[in-house]
Scaffold this motif. Structure first.
Motif, PDB file in Angstrom:
ATOM      1  N   MET A 133      38.638  42.764  26.229  1.00 26.95           N
ATOM      2  CA  MET A 133      38.335  41.566  27.003  1.00 26.95           C
ATOM      3  C   MET A 133      38.665  41.732  28.479  1.00 26.95           C
ATOM      4  O   MET A 133      39.753  42.177  28.846  1.00 26.95           O
ATOM      5  CB  MET A 133      39.113  40.371  26.448  1.00 26.95           C
ATOM      6  CG  MET A 133      38.851  39.079  27.205  1.00 26.95           C
ATOM      7  SD  MET A 133      39.845  37.719  26.554  1.00 26.95           S
ATOM      8  CE  MET A 133      39.393  36.418  27.700  1.00 26.95           C
ATOM      9  N   PHE A 134      37.700  41.352  29.321  1.00 26.29           N
ATOM     10  CA  PHE A 134      37.864  41.346  30.771  1.00 26.29           C
ATOM     11  C   PHE A 134      37.448  39.968  31.287  1.00 26.29           C
ATOM     12  O   PHE A 134      36.408  39.437  30.890  1.00 26.29           O
ATOM     13  CB  PHE A 134      37.009  42.434  31.418  1.00 26.29           C
ATOM     14  CG  PHE A 134      37.430  43.828  31.043  1.00 26.29           C
ATOM     15  CD1 PHE A 134      38.230  44.579  31.881  1.00 26.29           C
ATOM     16  CD2 PHE A 134      37.051  44.389  29.823  1.00 26.29           C
ATOM     17  CE1 PHE A 134      38.636  45.860  31.532  1.00 26.29           C
ATOM     18  CE2 PHE A 134      37.449  45.659  29.451  1.00 26.29           C
ATOM     19  CZ  PHE A 134      38.242  46.403  30.315  1.00 26.29           C
ATOM     20  N   ARG A 135      38.280  39.396  32.151  1.00 22.04           N
ATOM     21  CA  ARG A 135      38.038  38.048  32.650  1.00 22.04           C
ATOM     22  C   ARG A 135      37.973  38.062  34.170  1.00 22.04           C
ATOM     23  O   ARG A 135      38.816  38.676  34.825  1.00 22.04           O
ATOM     24  CB  ARG A 135      39.134  37.098  32.176  1.00 22.04           C
ATOM     25  CG  ARG A 135      38.895  35.656  32.559  1.00 22.04           C
ATOM     26  CD  ARG A 135      39.907  34.722  31.887  1.00 22.04           C
ATOM     27  NE  ARG A 135      39.733  33.353  32.340  1.00 22.04           N
ATOM     28  CZ  ARG A 135      38.866  32.491  31.835  1.00 22.04           C
ATOM     29  NH1 ARG A 135      38.076  32.866  30.846  1.00 22.04           N
ATOM     30  NH2 ARG A 135      38.760  31.272  32.302  1.00 22.04           N
ATOM     31  N   ARG A 136      36.969  37.402  34.712  1.00 25.77           N
ATOM     32  CA  ARG A 136      36.807  37.328  36.162  1.00 25.77           C
ATOM     33  C   ARG A 136      38.026  36.646  36.775  1.00 25.77           C
ATOM     34  O   ARG A 136      38.463  35.597  36.287  1.00 25.77           O
ATOM     35  CB  ARG A 136      35.537  36.554  36.512  1.00 25.77           C
ATOM     36  CG  ARG A 136      34.806  37.067  37.744  1.00 25.77           C
ATOM     37  CD  ARG A 136      33.509  36.320  37.949  1.00 25.77           C
ATOM     38  NE  ARG A 136      33.753  34.927  38.319  1.00 25.77           N
ATOM     39  CZ  ARG A 136      32.894  33.932  38.116  1.00 25.77           C
ATOM     40  NH1 ARG A 136      31.736  34.186  37.510  1.00 25.77           N
ATOM     41  NH2 ARG A 136      33.176  32.709  38.499  1.00 25.77           N
ATOM     42  N   GLY A 192      33.709  51.938  32.095  1.00 23.02           N
ATOM     43  CA  GLY A 192      33.465  50.505  32.079  1.00 23.02           C
ATOM     44  C   GLY A 192      34.655  49.715  32.578  1.00 23.02           C
ATOM     45  O   GLY A 192      34.517  48.760  33.354  1.00 23.02           O
ATOM     46  N   ARG A 193      35.847  50.084  32.108  1.00 22.88           N
ATOM     47  CA  ARG A 193      37.063  49.407  32.559  1.00 22.88           C
ATOM     48  C   ARG A 193      37.212  49.482  34.072  1.00 22.88           C
ATOM     49  O   ARG A 193      37.428  48.456  34.749  1.00 22.88           O
ATOM     50  CB  ARG A 193      38.271  50.053  31.886  1.00 22.88           C
ATOM     51  CG  ARG A 193      39.626  49.526  32.365  1.00 22.88           C
ATOM     52  CD  ARG A 193      40.745  50.495  32.019  1.00 22.88           C
ATOM     53  NE  ARG A 193      40.565  51.794  32.651  1.00 22.88           N
ATOM     54  CZ  ARG A 193      41.227  52.897  32.322  1.00 22.88           C
ATOM     55  NH1 ARG A 193      42.107  52.865  31.336  1.00 22.88           N
ATOM     56  NH2 ARG A 193      40.999  54.029  32.960  1.00 22.88           N
ATOM     57  N   ASP A 194      37.093  50.679  34.626  1.00 21.84           N
ATOM     58  CA  ASP A 194      37.273  50.844  36.064  1.00 21.84           C
ATOM     59  C   ASP A 194      36.209  50.093  36.845  1.00 21.84           C
ATOM     60  O   ASP A 194      36.475  49.529  37.918  1.00 21.84           O
ATOM     61  CB  ASP A 194      37.258  52.328  36.422  1.00 21.84           C
ATOM     62  CG  ASP A 194      38.435  53.090  35.820  1.00 21.84           C
ATOM     63  OD1 ASP A 194      39.386  52.435  35.332  1.00 21.84           O
ATOM     64  OD2 ASP A 194      38.392  54.335  35.821  1.00 21.84           O
ATOM     65  N   HIS A 195      35.005  50.081  36.314  1.00 17.09           N
ATOM     66  CA  HIS A 195      33.899  49.374  36.973  1.00 17.09           C
ATOM     67  C   HIS A 195      34.188  47.877  37.041  1.00 17.09           C
ATOM     68  O   HIS A 195      33.971  47.247  38.086  1.00 17.09           O
ATOM     69  CB  HIS A 195      32.606  49.633  36.203  1.00 17.09           C
ATOM     70  CG  HIS A 195      31.358  49.359  36.966  1.00 17.09           C
ATOM     71  ND1 HIS A 195      30.998  50.066  38.097  1.00 17.09           N
ATOM     72  CD2 HIS A 195      30.365  48.438  36.772  1.00 17.09           C
ATOM     73  CE1 HIS A 195      29.838  49.618  38.557  1.00 17.09           C
ATOM     74  NE2 HIS A 195      29.446  48.616  37.775  1.00 17.09           N
ATOM     75  N   ALA A 221      37.091  47.044  39.460  1.00 15.54           N
ATOM     76  CA  ALA A 221      36.621  47.102  40.846  1.00 15.54           C
ATOM     77  C   ALA A 221      35.739  45.921  41.206  1.00 15.54           C
ATOM     78  O   ALA A 221      35.624  45.551  42.388  1.00 15.54           O
ATOM     79  CB  ALA A 221      35.864  48.412  41.082  1.00 15.54           C
ATOM     80  N   ALA A 222      35.121  45.307  40.190  1.00 14.41           N
ATOM     81  CA  ALA A 222      34.226  44.169  40.425  1.00 14.41           C
ATOM     82  C   ALA A 222      34.960  42.830  40.412  1.00 14.41           C
ATOM     83  O   ALA A 222      34.323  41.774  40.482  1.00 14.41           O
ATOM     84  CB  ALA A 222      33.119  44.158  39.378  1.00 14.41           C
ATOM     85  N   ALA A 261      24.659  42.940  33.386  1.00 17.48           N
ATOM     86  CA  ALA A 261      25.493  41.811  32.961  1.00 17.48           C
ATOM     87  C   ALA A 261      26.186  41.175  34.158  1.00 17.48           C
ATOM     88  O   ALA A 261      26.241  39.939  34.276  1.00 17.48           O
ATOM     89  CB  ALA A 261      26.523  42.283  31.943  1.00 17.48           C
ATOM     90  N   LEU A 262      26.700  41.993  35.056  1.00 14.56           N
ATOM     91  CA  LEU A 262      27.434  41.468  36.207  1.00 14.56           C
ATOM     92  C   LEU A 262      26.548  40.640  37.129  1.00 14.56           C
ATOM     93  O   LEU A 262      27.040  39.760  37.855  1.00 14.56           O
ATOM     94  CB  LEU A 262      28.071  42.618  36.989  1.00 14.56           C
ATOM     95  CG  LEU A 262      29.254  43.307  36.300  1.00 14.56           C
ATOM     96  CD1 LEU A 262      29.681  44.544  37.088  1.00 14.56           C
ATOM     97  CD2 LEU A 262      30.420  42.339  36.157  1.00 14.56           C
ATOM     98  N   ALA A 263      25.250  40.900  37.097  1.00 13.81           N
ATOM     99  CA  ALA A 263      24.336  40.107  37.922  1.00 13.81           C
ATOM    100  C   ALA A 263      24.399  38.626  37.571  1.00 13.81           C
ATOM    101  O   ALA A 263      24.075  37.768  38.400  1.00 13.81           O
ATOM    102  CB  ALA A 263      22.914  40.633  37.760  1.00 13.81           C
ATOM    103  N   TRP A 264      24.826  38.310  36.343  1.00 18.44           N
ATOM    104  CA  TRP A 264      24.952  36.913  35.911  1.00 18.44           C
ATOM    105  C   TRP A 264      26.348  36.359  36.165  1.00 18.44           C
ATOM    106  O   TRP A 264      26.631  35.212  35.821  1.00 18.44           O
ATOM    107  CB  TRP A 264      24.594  36.805  34.430  1.00 18.44           C
ATOM    108  CG  TRP A 264      23.143  37.040  34.182  1.00 18.44           C
ATOM    109  CD1 TRP A 264      22.536  38.194  33.806  1.00 18.44           C
ATOM    110  CD2 TRP A 264      22.102  36.075  34.342  1.00 18.44           C
ATOM    111  NE1 TRP A 264      21.183  38.023  33.710  1.00 18.44           N
ATOM    112  CE2 TRP A 264      20.884  36.718  34.028  1.00 18.44           C
ATOM    113  CE3 TRP A 264      22.065  34.724  34.701  1.00 18.44           C
ATOM    114  CZ2 TRP A 264      19.653  36.069  34.072  1.00 18.44           C
ATOM    115  CZ3 TRP A 264      20.847  34.067  34.746  1.00 18.44           C
ATOM    116  CH2 TRP A 264      19.659  34.735  34.434  1.00 18.44           C
ATOM    117  N   GLN A 265      27.211  37.187  36.753  1.00 25.27           N
ATOM    118  CA  GLN A 265      28.580  36.773  37.083  1.00 25.27           C
ATOM    119  C   GLN A 265      29.281  36.091  35.892  1.00 25.27           C
ATOM    120  O   GLN A 265      29.822  34.984  36.025  1.00 25.27           O
ATOM    121  CB  GLN A 265      28.599  35.846  38.299  1.00 25.27           C
ATOM    122  CG  GLN A 265      28.081  36.500  39.570  1.00 25.27           C
ATOM    123  CD  GLN A 265      28.197  35.570  40.770  1.00 25.27           C
ATOM    124  OE1 GLN A 265      27.606  34.488  40.808  1.00 25.27           O
ATOM    125  NE2 GLN A 265      28.980  35.990  41.745  1.00 25.27           N
TER     126      GLN A 265
END
Length: 455
Positions: A295-298, A279-282, A285-286, A233-237
């Motif tokens: 919910m996590f927001r860039r 997942g949260r920590d990952h 860190a990203a 998923a993160l590969a799609w930013q």
């Protein structure tokens, strides 16, 4: 279908420490505490005197191409010839009636299309859906944040083009897992290749915010496989990611396999907590910020504006047979079901309805229920509750109104200390948000939820 699920909650445990996974509380009271309204109050009277300058608009589309094993959303699989047209006709009638019940200067500051899967509709039908929202309801969708849910198979280029052109600011894609074996285990028939192709189309359409839904706690999932899915998923930013714990509810595909009691399995609870923390920590860190348990927001994501709507104090207008509406005194909707046959019957009744001027099913907010709702809607967010706003509205503090509940949370280390202006959960409190929320339910709501007959 995305994973933003109606909890369909069972009887809620009274001890918040008994299980960290008691129910996803995104609205209070839950629909299973609603009952038929014998007086069928008119909408015009319900909305008279209500603040209407910053309303939320939600439109529900109850159709999906498949039903995942974990899904207890109010939705049906497929649609007979002409049903989607008839449903949009009913939406048009309902929107006309609801708009007439609002003040002439009523204004919407945020909007969402959910389901089901809104992109189950064809491009032409989506165009009509937008027309209903704008021309019948008067919502300026290009001027407010608009979120639309989609599935990989229905995120076609022509549908996405309509969404983008009509002002969608956030596209939420229900993926759940990028690993084919985990998708099969969740009874979600999809291939990673199709998911990746859909994400490519979504990015090409140019939505300001892409959200990807993922699920943890799937049978056979490990920390390593969970992180592989997260990295895919993160590969799609994505600007946002929602991480949902798996729930197995009665009348769902997984529930019919006899797995309902898995929700009370301490080993499964421990597995889900382990996966959540990984997942949260990952994501932290990203470069993501935690907004809630899910919910996590860039941190560098564009600000599409939240409008001036406050979910604690402002009303919501829901259109569609699965949508709920909120005034300060009454929450109302139509009937609620999970079983496929029951859902079909409710949809059929909805499309046959000609008079949408009255509330049929709902719950009056009396006593301390508005205080409970305000506390719930605030405390389950990472930013927590602004104490001054609560005092201004109610003339008291949460500690005065709910001393036993807050003392229990504090004893478990779930309440942050040191901020005199705000009440917030600690990281461990956020990890247990699905126990914190149900622990704040009133005895009356809890009793009605327990007495609700599943259908």
């Amino acid at each position: 279908m995305t994973a933003v699920m109606e909890p369909g909650m069972d009887a809620v445990e009274t001890d918040a420490a008994s299980s960290p996974y008691q129910g996803y509380v995104y609205a209070y009271p839950h629909k299973t505490a609603y009952r038929p309204l014998p007086d069928r109050p008119g909408l015009r009277g319900l909305w008279a005197g209500e603040p209407q300058r910053a309303l939320s608009l939600y439109i529900h589309i109850p159709f999906c191409e498949i039903r995942c094993g974990f899904c207890n959303l109010f939705t049906r699989i497929g649609s007979p010839e002409g049903l989607t047209t008839a449903y949009l006709d009913a939406l048009d009638r309902q929107a006309t009636a609801v708009r007439a019940a609002l003040d002439g200067d009523a204004r919407f500051s945020v909007a969402a299309f959910g389901g089901g899967t809104p992109t189950y509709l064809t491009a032409a039908e989506l165009t009509r859906l937008f027309d209903i929202a704008e021309q019948r309801m008067g919502a300026d969708l290009r001027a407010v944040p608009l979120s639309v849910e989609a599935s990989p198979d229905t995120a076609t280029a022509d549908r996405l083009a309509v969404l983008a052109e009509r002002g969608t600011t956030r596209l939420s894609l229900g993926v759940q897992s990028f690993l084919d074996e985990e998708a099969r285990s969740a009874v979600r028939p999809q291939k990673r290749a199709a998911v990746e192709e859909a994400l490519g189309r979504v990015r090409a359409a140019g939505f300001p915010v892409l959200n990807i839904d993922l699920i943890y706690g799937i049978d056979g999932q490990t920390v390593a496989s969970w992180l592989r899915s997260l990295d895919a998923a993160l590969a799609w930013q994505p600007e946002e990611l929602y991480l949902y714990p798996l729930y197995v509810r009665p009348l769902t595909g997984l529930g019919r396999r006899g797995a309902e009691d898995a929700g009370h399995d301490p080993a499964w609870d421990a597995q889900r907590l382990t996966l959540y923390r990984a997942g949260r920590d990952h994501l932290l860190a990203a470069g993501y910020r935690q907004v809630s348990m899910r919910m996590f927001r860039r941190t560098d994501a564009p600000d599409t504006g939240g409008g001036d709507h406050s979910c604690q104090t402002d009303g919501m207008v829901g259109l569609g047979c699965g949508a709920r509406s909120y005034t300060s005194r009454l929450h109302y909707s139509f009937d609620y079901a999970v079983d496929a046959r029951q859902v079909r019957g409710i949809i059929d009744d909805y499309v046959a309805t000609t008079d949408f001027t009255r509330a049929e099913v709902g719950r009056h907010l009396t006593g301390d229920e508005p205080r409970r709702r305000h506390l719930l809607q605030s405390l389950l967010q990472a930013d927590g509750l602004e104490l001054a706003g609560y005092r201004q509205r109610f003339g008291s503090t949460p500690a005065e109104d709910f001393p036993a509940e807050l003392a229990a949370f504090a004893a478990r280390g779930w309440l942050a200390e040191g901020d005199a202006d705000r009440l917030a959960l600690t990281p461990e409190g956020l990890a247990h948000a699905d126990a914190v929320g149900p622990a704040l339910f009133s005895a009356a709501v809890r009793a009605d939820m327990a007495a609700y007959e599943l259908k």
